[in-house]
Design a protein around this motif. Structure first.
Motif: not given
Lengths: 272, 171, 773
Positions: C169-174, C289-293, C385-389
Motif C-alpha cells: 500500500v502507498v498513500v499519497k496526499q498533498e 508505504a506499508a504492508k497490507k497488515d 495502526l499507531r500502536m503497531k508501528n
C-alpha cells in the motif's frame, strides 16, 4: 450640524474610533452626542417598543423586556462584538453606521422598525426599509442624528429569532438571518419579516421570502424551505476571508430556515 | 487620527486620584493613562479594538481605552490595574491569577483582570461559560484560557466568601 | 523540584508593574514610525518627504539612501542571506518599511507618515512559491538571479523508491501548512539610546536572543561589542517571532545616532502582522508505504517552502529546512527520503516562528496526518495502526533512519493513557450510533515526537555561534543568591523554574534566589530562548553551576568542620560529617565563611558559571486525542473534548509545564481552525490585523484535559526535556484528523488548515453530506 459634511457624530465610538485610528476616516470635527440627555431608554409605549438611540448594547442585553418580548433583539445583543465593546456601543450607532455586517440593521428590517431622526429642520420618522442606502450610507442627512428606534409592539402570537454564523465569536458574521413571525389564531403565518446580515452592500430585507409563508402553517416543511431559498436568492454576498459567495448564499438559506423554526417555537410559547 | 493642536481641558479621577490636564481632542484614553499619567500597566495590543489589553473601567463599566477619547472621560472615574490592590493587599482577582497561573507573559493580564473585575461586579458567581463569554473581548496568546477561567472562579469564590463573612454580624 | 510553586515574576505583572519595551521612557525621547509600501513589488522612482519634514514636531526623515554610507541598507539574516532595512531601489513585499519618520511624539510621526509622497513603478509580483520556481517567474532578488533559495534532502532516494515500489500500500496526499503569524500580544518594538560621548548604544528591544543580537550588531555596525548593550526587558510573548531582527530596530538605532536623542519604535498591530516574521508556508506532498497488515515501511515527502523575499529563517546554520528530518515521527521505519526546495516570493521573511521547534511542526503534521490517511485506506483503527508501528520502548536510545538518536520514549504508554482518559472505544461506539442518526462526529489522534534543546555544538550553531547556553550563580555572604542566564523568558516563567533548579541543587529557599535575564552587560553569553531549549540547556547549566558551587562549598565546609572533604555528606542545604549528623554546616554558614573565613589556598567568594553544551537533543513526546462535532448545515466544527498526554521527562514545575502545554494547544487550535495570512496574485496581504486574523478567544478554545507520563532524559542533568512547543507541534494533526474522521464516511481524504466552516461544508456538499438546515 455645524462642521458641515466633514463632521462625524460620536456615539459609542466603537466603530468610528477604530476607523479614525486606522485613518480610514479623517473628519475635521467630531461631535460627541453622549452628553445629550434622555436618549438612553428601553420601554413600551404607544404601541411601540422604543429604544433611545444612545441605549448601549449592554443595556439591551440586560433588559428583561427585550429578553422576554423581543428575543430577536436579545439574540443579537449577546453576540455583537464582545461584552466590553457592548458597554459603549449604541443601538443608534449600530444602525446609523450603515455597516451591512452590523447585526441590528437586519433585525430592524425584519421587525419593520421606524427610526426617528432630529436635525436642523426638526424631527422626522423613517421606515427601516429604505433607510440603508449603501455600505456606510443611510438615509440620514449630515445634519441629522438618530434619536429613537421604534418597533411595533410584539403581539401575543409572535416570535422572532436572530442567528448568525461566525468563524469566531466577535468576528464579523459570515451571514446572519433575522426572522420575525406573527401567527393568526389558526396558527398560520400572518406576517413574516426576514432581514439578512453581511450578504450584500447593505442589510437586506428579503421581501419575497417574507411573502412566501403568508397563510401557511409552520408545519409545512416545503414552505419553510421555500422561505430559506427565497432569502438566499435575495442575498448578494461577495467572496472574502469569511467565505466564498456561494457558501454565504447557502448559509442564508440554512440560517433562515433555522431562525424561522426557532421563531415559530417562540411564537408558540407566546414570544419567548 | 489627524488633528490640530487645539487642546481641551479635562478633569479625570483615576484610581481615586484627581487629575487635571490639557489634551488634544484626538488623544486616546490609553495614551493619556500611559503617557500623560505615566501608568504603564494598561497595555496596547492592537489597533482595531479587538484584543482588550487596554481594558479599564470608566464609571464602573469595562471599556477598551484604545477606543475611547481621553476627553470623553472628563468628569468621570477611571479604574486601572494599578488601582486594584488596596493598602498593599492584592485584590482577589489578582490573587486568583497568581494562585492559578492565570498569566504567562503578563501582557494581556491587566486588561484581562479588569474585564474579570467588571464581569464579577455584574455577575458574582458566573458559570464557566459565562466567564468565557465575559472575557471574549480579551485575547490571550499564552495560557489557552483554562487557567484564566480558574483564576476568575477562584476570585469569585473568594469574593463571595468575603461578602458572606461581612453579612454575619460580629459576635 | 516537581512542585507547582507560584511564579516569582507574577507580583509585578498582576499589579501593572511589568516593564515592557513600550514602558521605557527616557528624557528627550523621540518616536519612529514608517511609511510602508502599498505594493508587493515595485521600483521606487522618487521619495518626496518635504511636507513631512515641514510638519512641526518632525525631527528627521530616514530613507534607504541615508543607510548606504553606514552599510546598513542591507543586513545579514540569521540564515546567511541578507535582508533590506530600507529600500534604495525597489520594495519586495506589501507593507515593507520604506521611509522612517522621527518625530517628537507618536501622533506627529503618524501624521507625517501620511505626508510622504513615494512614487512607485509597480512590477509583477510572485506570491506562489511553486510559480516562483518556474522559469520566467518575476525575480524577487536580482542580486541572487533566481528565486530558488536552497535544496535540501535527507535519506536514500533510490532505496526509498525500491521500498515504495515493493510495498502493498502507498498513500499519497498533498498537505499545505498555511502561513500564520505568532501574534504575540506585544508587538515588536525598541528604544535605542546612543550616547555620543561614550560612543555607546543601549538598545531595549523585544528580542528572544539578546546576546546574538549584540554580536551581530557589533559586526554589522562596527561599534565595538563592549559599547553595545542589549536589554530585553519583560517580553509580551515571543513564540519565535522575536528572534528576528527587524528594520525598526536598525532604523531606531541609526535615528538615535543621527538625532542624539533616544528613539522609540513600537509597531502598530496592523503594521506588525504583515511585516514581521511569519510561520510555516510549507507545501508538502507526502507518501507513506506499508504492508497490507499495516506495518509501515517508509516515508517520502517533497516540499516547496516559501521564504518570502529574504531567507531569514531563525535556524541552526546547518539545517536550512530546520529539523524537518524528524518526520519519521514515533515510528520504526525501514527507509525514507525527504527533500525541500526553498523559494523567494514577494512576502516578508520568516518561516521559523510560532512555537515550531525548527520546522518540527510541519514534520509532525505530515507524518501524523499520513498515518491517518493510511489507516482509512487499509480500514484499520488509527490507534491500532499507531500502536503497531511505534518504536518499542526497549529500543531506546533509538537511531532514526534520518540520523537522530532519540534519547528515551514510551509511546505506547502515552497513547494508552490518552485513550483511557478520553474513553476512546466508547467514543467510537457513540460515533457509530451518531452516524446512523446522520450526525457527524470525529475522533482524531496524534502521537508526536518532538526534538528540542539545541543543541550539541558539533551540529548546532547560528551564524557560527555555537548553541550552548549559560548560567552564572553568585551566592552572597548572607546566603542569598543571584543567578543570571543567557536565555530570555517571554512568559515561560524562567525566574521561577531556574530558581527551583538552584534551590533543589543547593538547598536554598526559592525566595532567596533572584533570577535575571536579558541584559547583555550582566548576563553570561547565551543563544536565547526559542525552540524549547531553555530547560534543556540553561536549566542544565543552572544545575551544573550549582554543582560547581557545591564542590567549592564542600572545601569550605571541610575547613569549617575540620574534617576531610571526602568525609562530608551533602544533604539538601548542608554538609555534615559522616556518622555525626549534628556536626553540620548549612549552605548559608558556608556562604558567610566564603567571604569571612575562607581557608588558605582557596579563593574567596562562592560563585560559578557554566556553559552547558548538551550531548544530545531531548525528545519529548505525547499522544493527543480530539473529539469534534460538525454541523452538517453550516460546516461549523466544534471541539467537544481534547485530551493531551505529554511526556517531557522530569518536571520542575508542573503548574508552569501545564500552562505551557495549554498555551501551545491553543495555538495549535488557532492554526487548525482560524488563522491564516493570505496573499492574492498581486501580493496584497489579507489577514493583516486582528480584525481579519482571528486568534482564538476563550469561547471557542476547548477546555484542555492534560495528563502526563514520565520518561526521563538519560543525558540531561536532572532528566528533563523541553516542553514549550510540544503541543503546537502535536495538536494540529489531532484537530485535522478529528475533522477528517468525522467526514470519513464520505471518503474525504483531507482538508487543509485552517478548517473554516466553508471548507468543511464544501467537502460535505461534494459528498452529499451537507444538510439544508
Amino acid at each position: 450640524m455645524k462642521g458641515g459634511d466633514d463632521a462625524k457624530v460620536l456615539a459609542g465610538g466603537q466603530s468610528l474610533i477604530p476607523l479614525l485610528k486606522l485613518r480610514l476616516a479623517s473628519p475635521t470635527r467630531l461631535v460627541d452626542i453622549n452628553g445629550i440627555p434622555g436618549l438612553e431608554y428601553i420601554r413600551e409605549s404607544g404601541g411601540y417598543l422604543r429604544m433611545g438611540a444612545l441605549t448601549r448594547m449592554a443595556d439591551l442585553e440586560a433588559s428583561d423586556l427585550i429578553m422576554k418580548r423581543y428575543p430577536i433583539i436579545h439574540d443579537a445583543s449577546v453576540e455583537i462584538a464582545d461584552p466590553t465593546v457592548r458597554n459603549l456601543g449604541t443601538v443608534g450607532g449600530n444602525i446609523s453606521h450603515g455597516d451591512p455586517a452590523n447585526d441590528l440593521p437586519a433585525i430592524m428590517l425584519a421587525l419593520e422598525a421606524e427610526f426617528v431622526a432630529e436635525g436642523g429642520s426638526g424631527s422626522r420618522t423613517m421606515k427601516a426599509e429604505g433607510f440603508f442606502v449603501d455600505t456606510f450610507t443611510t438615509a440620514l442627512n449630515h445634519n441629522e442624528i438618530l434619536t429613537e428606534i421604534r418597533v411595533p409592539m410584539a403581539s401575543p402570537r409572535s416570535g422572532g429569532s436572530y442567528l448568525k454564523l461566525e468563524k469566531r465569536i466577535g468576528d464579523f458574521a459570515i451571514a446572519g438571518s433575522a426572522v420575525q413571525l406573527s401567527l393568526n389564531s389558526r396558527g398560520e403565518c400572518e406576517r413574516l419579516g426576514v432581514g439578512l446580515t453581511a450578504v450584500g452592500p447593505t442589510a437586506i430585507k428579503a421581501k419575497k421570502a417574507e411573502e412566501a409563508l403568508k397563510g401557511k402553517k409552520l408545519t409545512d416543511e416545503g414552505a419553510i424551505r421555500r422561505v430559506g431559498e427565497l432569502a438566499a436568492e435575495a442575498a448578494s454576498p461577495t467572496t472574502d476571508l469569511r467565505g466564498p459567495a456561494d457558501y454565504k448564499k447557502e448559509m442564508v438559506k440554512v440560517l433562515t430556515i433555522r431562525s424561522l423554526k426557532r421563531a415559530y417555537q417562540r411564537a408558540q410559547r407566546g414570544g419567548m | 487620527m489627524e488633528g490640530g493642536k487645539t487642546k481641551m481641558h479635562i478633569a479625570v479621577t483615576l484610581n481615586g486620584k484627581k487629575y487635571d490636564a490639557d489634551v488634544e481632542p484626538r488623544l486616546l484614553l490609553v495614551h493619556f493613562i500611559r503617557e500623560n499619567l505615566g501608568l504603564t500597566g494598561t497595555h496596547i495590543g492592537c489597533d482595531t479594538s479587538n484584543c482588550g489589553a487596554c481594558t479599564v473601567l470608566v464609571d464602573g463599566k469595562a471599556v477598551k481605552s484604545c477606543t475611547v477619547l481621553a476627553v470623553q472621560t472628563n468628569g468621570k472615574e477611571v479604574l486601572t490595574v494599578e488601582g486594584l490592590a488596596k493598602g498593599g493587599k492584592l485584590h482577589p482577582i489578582q490573587e486568583g491569577f497568581w494562585e492559578k497561573h492565570g498569566l504567562q507573559c503578563g501582557f494581556c493580564t491587566p486588561g484581562m483582570m479588569m474585564a474579570a473585575y467588571a464581569l464579577l461586579q455584574k455577575n458574582p458567581s458566573p458559570s464557566e461559560e459565562e466567564i468565557r463569554r465575559g472575557i471574549s473581548g480579551n485575547l490571550c496568546r499564552c495560557t489557552g484560557y483554562v487557567k484564566i477561567v480558574e483564576s476568575i472562579q477562584y476570585a469569585a469564590d473568594k469574593m463571595m466568601m468575603a461578602e458572606r463573612k461581612m453579612e454575619v454580624p460580629a459576635k | 523540584m516537581g512542585h507547582g510553586v507560584k511564579r516569582k515574576e507574577d507580583p509585578r505583572f498582576i499589579q501593572g508593574k511589568g516593564n515592557y519595551v513600550d514602558d521605557v521612557k527616557l528624557p528627550g525621547m523621540l518616536f519612529l514610525d514608517f511609511v510602508r509600501s502599498p505594493y508587493a513589488h515595485a521600483r521606487i522612482k522618487s521619495i518626496n518627504a518635504d511636507k513631512a519634514k515641514a510638519l512641526p514636531g518632525v525631527v528627521a526623515v530616514l530613507t534607504g539612501k541615508d543607510l548606504v554610507p553606514l552599510g546598513l541598507d542591507w543586513i545579514p539574516t540569521l540564515s546567511s542571506d541578507k535582508m533590506m532595512v530600507l529600500p534604495t531601489e525597489k520594495v519586495v513585499f506589501q507593507m515593507q518599511e520604506v521611509v522612517g519618520i522621527v518625530a517628537e511624539d507618536r501622533y506627529t510621526a503618524a501624521d507625517a507618515v501620511s505626508l510622504v509622497e513615494v512614487e512607485y513603478e509597480p512590477l509583477p509580483a510572485v506570491t506562489n512559491p511553486m510559480k516562483a520556481l518556474e522559469p520566467g517567474a518575476p525575480i524577487v532578488r536580482p542580486d541572487k538571479g533566481t528565486n530558488h533559495v536552497f535544496h535540501w534532502e535527507v535519506g536514500d532516494k533510490a532505496a526509498t523508491e525500491k521500498l515504495f515500489s515493493g510495498a502493498d500500500v502507498v498513500v499519497k496526499q498533498e498537505l499545505y501548512y498555511p502561513r500564520i503569524h505568532v501574534s504575540y500580544m506585544e508587538t515588536a518594538g525598541c528604544v535605542a539610546d546612543f550616547d555620543q560621548v561614550r560612543g555607546h548604544l543601549t538598545l531595549w528591544m523585544t528580542t528572544q536572543a539578546p546576546h546574538a543580537v549584540r554580536t551581530v550588531a557589533a559586526l554589522v555596525t562596527k561599534i565595538p561589542e563592549n559599547n553595545i548593550r542589549i536589554i530585553s526587558p519583560d517580553i509580551g510573548g515571543g513564540f519565535g517571532g522575536k528572534v528576528y531582527v527587524y528594520p525598526g530596530y536598525i532604523v531606531a538605532a541609526v535615528a538615535s545616532i543621527v538625532t542624539g536623542h533616544p528613539v522609540k519604535w513600537i509597531n502598530d498591530r496592523s503594521d506588525d502582522q504583515p511585516s514581521t516574521a511569519f510561520g510555516r508556508d510549507w507545501h508538502m506532498t507526502a507518501e507513506l508505504a506499508a504492508k497490507k497488515d499495516g506495518t509501515m515501511l517508509g516515508v517520502r515527502i517533497k516540499t516547496v517552502s516559501d521564504h518570502g523575499a529574504f531567507f531569514g529563517d531563525a535556524n541552526p546554520s546547518k539545517f536550512p529546512a530546520g529539523l524537518f528530518s524528524i518526520c519519521t515521527g514515533s515510528y520504526d521505519l525501514k527507509g525514507g527520503f525527504a527533500e525541500v526546495d526553498g523559494a523567494y516570493t514577494n512576502k516578508p521573511l520568516g518561516g521559523i516562528t510560532y512555537r515550531c521547534s525548527f520546522r518540527v511542526t510541519e514534520a509532525v503534521y505530515a507524518i501524523e496526518r499520513m498515518v491517518d490517511v493510511l489507516a482509512y485506506k487499509i480500514g484499520m483503527d488509527p490507534t491500532d495502526l499507531r500502536m503497531k508501528n511505534f518504536i518499542p520502548s526497549n529500543k531506546f536510545p533509538y537511531k532514526s533512519i534520518f540520523g537522530w538518536t532519540y534519547d528515551s520514549g514510551n509511546y505506547t504508554a502515552a497513547l494508552k493513557k490518552a485513550m483511557d482518559k478520553i474513553g476512546y472505544w466508547d467514543l467510537r461506539k457513540e460515533q457509530a450510533e451518531k452516524r446512523k442518526k446522520g450526525e457527524l462526529m470525529g475522533i482524531g489522534v496524534s502521537s508526536f515526537t518532538e526534538i528540542v534543546g539545541a543543541g550539541p555544538s558539533a551540529q548546532f550553531d547560528i551564524l557560527g555561534i555555537k548553541m550552548f547556553d549559560s548560567a552564572e550563580i553568585r551566592i552572597h555572604p548572607t546566603g542569598k543568591a543571584i543567578a543570571r542566564f543567557g536565555t530570555k523568558s517571554q512568559g515561560q516563567g524562567h525566574e521561577t523554574t531556574y530558581a527551583q533548579i538552584i534551590a533543589e541543587e543547593l538547598g536554598l529557599p526559592i525566595e532567596d534566589i533572584t533570577v535575571e535575564e536579558g541584559d547583555t552587560d550582566t548576563a553570561p553569553y547565551g543563544l536565547g530562548t526559542y525552540a524549547s531549549r531553555s530547560t534543556p540547556t540553561a536549566g542544565a547549566a543552572a544545575a551544573m553551576a550549582s554543582r560547581k558551587i557545591r564542590d567549592k562549598a564542600r572545601k569550605l565546609a571541610a575547613h569549617l568542620l575540620e574534617a576531610r572533604e571526602e568525609d562530608l555528606v551533602w544533604e539538601r542545604g548542608k554538609f555534615y560529617v559522616k556518622g555525626s549528623p549534628e556536626r553540620a554546616k548549612t549552605i548559608q554558614d558556608i556562604a558567610f565563611a566564603a567571604y569571612t573565613n575562607h581557608p588558605p589556598g582557596v579563593e574567596a567568594g562562592l560563585e560559578a558559571v557554566d556553559y552547558y553544551d548538551p550531548p544530545n537533543m531531548t525528545f519529548p513526546f505525547g499522544s493527543y486525542i480530539c473529539v469534534v462535532d460538525i454541523d452538517r448545515g453550516t460546516g461549523q466544527p466544534k471541539v467537544r473534548r481534547f485530551v493531551a498526554v505529554d511526556d517531557c521527562g522530569n518536571i520542575i514545575n508542573p503548574l508552569i509545564v501545564e500552562g505551557q502545554i495549554h498555551g501551545a494547544l491553543a495555538m495549535g487550535f488557532g492554526t487548525s481552525f482560524l488563522e491564516e495570512i493570505k496573499y492574492d496574485e498581486d501580493g496584497n496581504v489579507f489577514g493583516a490585523n486582528f480584525m481579519d486574523y482571528l486568534i482564538p478567544t476563550a469561547v471557542e478554545t476547548p477546555k484542555w484535559e492534560t495528563e502526563k507520563t514520565t520518561t526521563p532524559s538519560p543525558h540531561h542533568p536532572f532528566g528533563a526535556k523541553g516542553v514549550g512547543e510540544s503541543a503546537t507541534v502535536g495538536s494540529p494533526a489531532a484537530f485535522v484528523n478529528a475533522v477528517v474522521d468525522a467526514l470519513s464516511q464520505g471518503g474525504i481524504p483531507h482538508i487543509d488548515m485552517p478548517l473554516s466552516p466553508w471548507k468543511i461544508w464544501n467537502a460535505l456538499k461534494e459528498k452529499g453530506l451537507a444538510m439544508e438546515a
